[in-house]
Design a protein around this motif. Structure first.
Motif, PDB file in Angstrom:
ATOM      1  N   ASP A 168      -3.616   4.503  -1.207  1.00  0.00           N
ATOM      2  CA  ASP A 168      -4.798   4.884  -0.423  1.00  0.00           C
ATOM      3  C   ASP A 168      -5.756   5.789  -1.185  1.00  0.00           C
ATOM      4  OD1 ASP A 168      -3.037   7.027  -0.267  1.00  0.00           O
ATOM      5  OD2 ASP A 168      -3.034   7.145   1.921  1.00  0.00           O
ATOM      6  N   GLN A 169      -5.251   6.520  -2.146  1.00  0.00           N
ATOM      7  CA  GLN A 169      -6.104   7.252  -3.090  1.00  0.00           C
ATOM      8  C   GLN A 169      -5.262   7.654  -4.289  1.00  0.00           C
ATOM      9  OE1 GLN A 169      -4.734   9.402   0.148  1.00  0.00           O
ATOM     10  NE2 GLN A 169      -4.287  10.080  -1.908  1.00  0.00           N
ATOM     11  N   GLY A 170      -5.862   8.462  -5.155  1.00  0.00           N
ATOM     12  CA  GLY A 170      -5.110   9.013  -6.278  1.00  0.00           C
ATOM     13  C   GLY A 170      -4.465  10.334  -5.905  1.00  0.00           C
ATOM     14  N   CYS A 191     -11.259   1.176  -9.815  1.00  0.00           N
ATOM     15  CA  CYS A 191     -11.226   1.051  -8.349  1.00  0.00           C
ATOM     16  C   CYS A 191     -11.218   2.459  -7.778  1.00  0.00           C
ATOM     17  CB  CYS A 191      -9.982   0.285  -7.902  1.00  0.00           C
ATOM     18  SG  CYS A 191      -9.855   0.165  -6.101  1.00  0.00           S
ATOM     19  N   PHE A 192     -12.148   2.744  -6.873  1.00  0.00           N
ATOM     20  CA  PHE A 192     -12.285   4.101  -6.347  1.00  0.00           C
ATOM     21  C   PHE A 192     -12.239   4.111  -4.825  1.00  0.00           C
ATOM     22  CE2 PHE A 192     -14.862   3.972 -10.327  1.00  0.00           C
ATOM     23  CZ  PHE A 192     -13.967   4.703 -11.104  1.00  0.00           C
ATOM     24  N   CYS A 193     -11.723   5.217  -4.272  1.00  0.00           N
ATOM     25  CA  CYS A 193     -11.763   5.373  -2.821  1.00  0.00           C
ATOM     26  C   CYS A 193     -13.070   6.057  -2.443  1.00  0.00           C
ATOM     27  CB  CYS A 193     -10.558   6.160  -2.320  1.00  0.00           C
ATOM     28  SG  CYS A 193     -10.413   7.788  -3.024  1.00  0.00           S
ATOM     29  N   THR A 194     -13.508   5.801  -1.229  1.00  0.00           N
ATOM     30  CA  THR A 194     -14.780   6.348  -0.780  1.00  0.00           C
ATOM     31  C   THR A 194     -14.612   7.689  -0.075  1.00  0.00           C
ATOM     32  OG1 THR A 194     -14.498   4.891   1.129  1.00  0.00           O
ATOM     33  CG2 THR A 194     -15.967   4.130  -0.619  1.00  0.00           C
ATOM     34  N   ASN A 195     -13.358   8.097   0.160  1.00  0.00           N
ATOM     35  CA  ASN A 195     -13.040   9.406   0.747  1.00  0.00           C
ATOM     36  C   ASN A 195     -11.560   9.599   0.453  1.00  0.00           C
ATOM     37  OD1 ASN A 195     -12.540  11.698   2.267  1.00  0.00           O
ATOM     38  ND2 ASN A 195     -13.219  10.821   4.223  1.00  0.00           N
ATOM     39  N   SER A 196     -11.230  10.551  -0.431  1.00  0.00           N
ATOM     40  CA  SER A 196      -9.872  10.609  -0.982  1.00  0.00           C
ATOM     41  C   SER A 196      -8.895  11.325  -0.061  1.00  0.00           C
ATOM     42  CB  SER A 196      -9.896  11.291  -2.351  1.00  0.00           C
ATOM     43  OG  SER A 196      -8.598  11.304  -2.894  1.00  0.00           O
ATOM     44  N   ILE A 197      -8.545  10.631   1.010  1.00  0.00           N
ATOM     45  CA  ILE A 197      -7.547  11.156   1.943  1.00  0.00           C
ATOM     46  C   ILE A 197      -7.020  10.001   2.769  1.00  0.00           C
ATOM     47  CG2 ILE A 197      -9.326  11.846   3.577  1.00  0.00           C
ATOM     48  CD1 ILE A 197      -7.553  14.325   4.156  1.00  0.00           C
ATOM     49  N   LEU A 245       0.858  -1.195   0.000  1.00  0.00           N
ATOM     50  CA  LEU A 245       0.000   0.000   0.000  1.00  0.00           C
ATOM     51  C   LEU A 245       0.890   1.240   0.000  1.00  0.00           C
ATOM     52  CD1 LEU A 245      -2.848   1.362   0.369  1.00  0.00           C
ATOM     53  CD2 LEU A 245      -2.398   1.272   2.828  1.00  0.00           C
ATOM     54  N   THR A 246       0.742   2.062  -1.022  1.00  0.00           N
ATOM     55  CA  THR A 246       1.493   3.317  -1.053  1.00  0.00           C
ATOM     56  C   THR A 246       0.576   4.474  -0.710  1.00  0.00           C
ATOM     57  OG1 THR A 246       1.221   3.260  -3.443  1.00  0.00           O
ATOM     58  CG2 THR A 246       3.395   2.685  -2.560  1.00  0.00           C
ATOM     59  N   ASP A 247       1.174   5.647  -0.676  1.00  0.00           N
ATOM     60  CA  ASP A 247       0.472   6.821  -0.162  1.00  0.00           C
ATOM     61  C   ASP A 247       0.451   7.900  -1.247  1.00  0.00           C
ATOM     62  OD1 ASP A 247      -0.519   8.850   1.381  1.00  0.00           O
ATOM     63  OD2 ASP A 247       0.798   8.457   3.088  1.00  0.00           O
ATOM     64  N   ASP A 248      -0.712   8.152  -1.804  1.00  0.00           N
ATOM     65  CA  ASP A 248      -0.876   9.225  -2.803  1.00  0.00           C
ATOM     66  C   ASP A 248      -0.319   8.862  -4.180  1.00  0.00           C
ATOM     67  OD1 ASP A 248      -1.767  10.611  -0.576  1.00  0.00           O
ATOM     68  OD2 ASP A 248      -0.288  12.223  -0.691  1.00  0.00           O
ATOM     69  N   HIS A 249      -0.265   7.585  -4.518  1.00  0.00           N
ATOM     70  CA  HIS A 249       0.244   7.205  -5.834  1.00  0.00           C
ATOM     71  C   HIS A 249      -0.907   7.094  -6.834  1.00  0.00           C
ATOM     72  CE1 HIS A 249       2.773   4.297  -8.500  1.00  0.00           C
ATOM     73  NE2 HIS A 249       2.636   5.496  -9.024  1.00  0.00           N
TER      74      HIS A 249
END
Ligand SMILES: [Ca+2]
Length: 479
Positions: free
Chosen positions: A296-298, A50-56, A15-19
């Motif tokens: 974790d998000q885009g 694939c989408f996050c439900t809250n982008s943070i 899991l990366t962060d902000d990739h």
């Protein structure tokens, strides 16, 4: 196909962060090359919706762990704490005989370290808060220590060392959580010559003027031309680039430097994905190990003139997701069906032969294992629900909003909540709707929320939004 106790797969979750997905070459990146991530995708499945439900950061991490939305698990912003009455998938795996470990970024709890629990992990070593790239401080059950080296390499070293210590027949779940490519970007010296200034392709929407959007876009402090702090771009801007009349040249100047730093930190992640794949091959573990790469998000890579995330717009909403599992997933599988970060927990449990309905009853997601095996269930969801809660956060000033994304459209409601996160009541935030036709307008440049020609579609999307809020038991905002 059921999974016998003897054949239970291992899980390696990177899991990366902000990739952002558009900085991975197998997702069509125009700005960099990631051969090892491409190798992972080619071995198994690439999920394109694939989408996050809250982008943070923290909210997505809590959703991945527990399979729930923030209003259920308690983590609606980076300032809120997880509610441990809601079970999580490592805990369930551990209770069923898996050995579990987590190394790297944890980041649940911004102001005080809320550390991983012994109920969930046999071993863990994490950064306090966001973590540092060079010689990071790390916390483990034995206390705090400074680890010499580069964070992305260190996290992989610790993970593979732990893997090598495991013996016997118990399956394992290893979570490799990188800091990279989160700000402030500090690349490894060996990648310092990659992606030099002037060589990086610009996105189509670098000079978006937000002409048809709500005020939420223009008041956000995320512009690469004006809002990047010195700690991110460690080079003095030439004074002749100041002023409104020089915004275009200034945007280009910052864009090249911003992307260079970001992409160089991504390159170390790619190197380390390669190390993990090679290690599993060498240990003879590759066939029955589920290797997942996600973020974790885009992130906005200059798209719409921005850095950062938070908004429901595509570049921020999309999570890269590649999954290899040679025993079960055919090489080169690609799916465009919609999945979200609340579906991960159920998917992992089902893959490990555990019924998520029984063992993770609070989970709101659904296993997408069938999609990975090339089958789309008839009742697979056609839409997803999003909610960003961190209203008018002190650094980025993004308004709270919720919305629905279908395969073809997006409807967003920026709701007026009246108060900033600093508690000030002297600000007013007018509510506003935005709507985009993602087929005709994939860059989301033309807001058609008030276009009479699309009134019927808007009404359908409003009904779908209400249906999803009911399904997930999230209360709509009432002023
Ligand atoms: Ca993040």
């Amino acid at each position: 196909m059921s999974v016998s106790r003897e054949s239970r797969p291992n899980i390696v979750l990177i899991l990366t962060d902000d990739h952002a997905a558009h900085a991975i070459s197998c997702y069509g990146s125009k700005v960099n090359h990631t051969p090892h991530m491409d190798r992972l995708a080619a071995r198994g499945a690439r999920l394109d919706s694939c989408f996050c439900t809250n982008s943070i950061c923290s909210p997505s991490r809590a959703s991945i762990l527990s399979g729930t939305y923030g209003h259920v698990n308690g983590v609606t912003s980076i300032y809120s704490h997880i509610d441990y009455r809601v079970p999580n998938f490592p805990q369930v795996l551990r209770e069923s005989g898996y050995r579990t470990a987590l190394f790297g970024k944890w980041h649940l709890g911004e102001t005080e370290p809320h550390l991983p629990r012994s109920e969930d992990f046999d071993a863990w070593q994490v950064f306090p808060g966001q973590g540092q790239y060079n010689d990071p401080v790390m916390i483990s059950p034995d206390g705090e220590t400074t680890v010499p080296g580069y964070a992305t390499d260190i996290v992989t070293d610790l993970s593979l060392d732990w893997l090598d210590e495991q013996s016997g027949s118990d399956p394992f779940c290893l979570m490799i959580h990188h800091k990279a490519p989160h700000r402030p970007w500090v690349p490894h010296p060996k990648h310092r010559d990659l992606y030099p200034v002037g060589s990086i392709a610009e996105p189509d929407t670098l000079f978006d003027d937000y002409a048809t959007r709500s005020d939420a876009a223009s008041v956000a402090n995320m512009r690469i031309s004006d809002d990047l702090p010195d700690r991110d771009i460690r080079e003095e801007m030439p004074p002749e680039l100041a002023g409104e009349e020089n915004r275009e040249a200034r945007t280009r100047w910052f864009y090249q430097r911003y992307l260079r730093e970001y992409l160089q930190t991504v390159q170390s992640v790619d190197d380390n994905v390669g190390r993990v794949l090679d290690h599993l091959d060498e240990r003879g573990l590759a066939d029955n190990t589920i290797v997942v790469y996600t973020s974790d998000q885009g992130f906005f890579l200059g798209d719409h003139g921005w850095y950062d995330k938070r908004f429901i717009y595509e570049e921020s909403l999309q999570m890269p997701l590649m999954i290899a599992w040679p025993d079960r997933i055919a090489p080169g599988t690609v799916t465009d069906e919609i999945v979200t970060n609340i579906d991960f927990a159920a998917t992992f449990l089902e893959a490990c032969g555990i019924d998520p309905g029984d063992e993770l009853p609070t989970g709101q997601g659904r296993s997408f294992l069938p999609l990975l095996e090339g089958e789309t269930p008839e009742d697979w969801p056609e839409s997803m629900y999003y909610r960003y809660w961190e209203h008018d956060d002190p650094n980025h000033h993004v308004w709270a909003h919720y919305g629905v994304r279908t395969k073809t459209h997006k409807l967003v409601y920026f709701y007026a909540d009246g108060l900033g996160t600093d508690g000030s009541s002297d600000k007013t935030f007018p509510p506003a709707w935005e709507m985009y036709d993602l087929v005709a307008d994939p860059n989301e440049l033309t807001n058609i929320a008030d276009d009479p020609a699309h009134a019927e579609t808007r009404a359908e999307l409003e009904r779908e939004l209400a249906r999803l809020q009911e399904q997930y038991q999230d209360a709509p905002y009432v002023g």
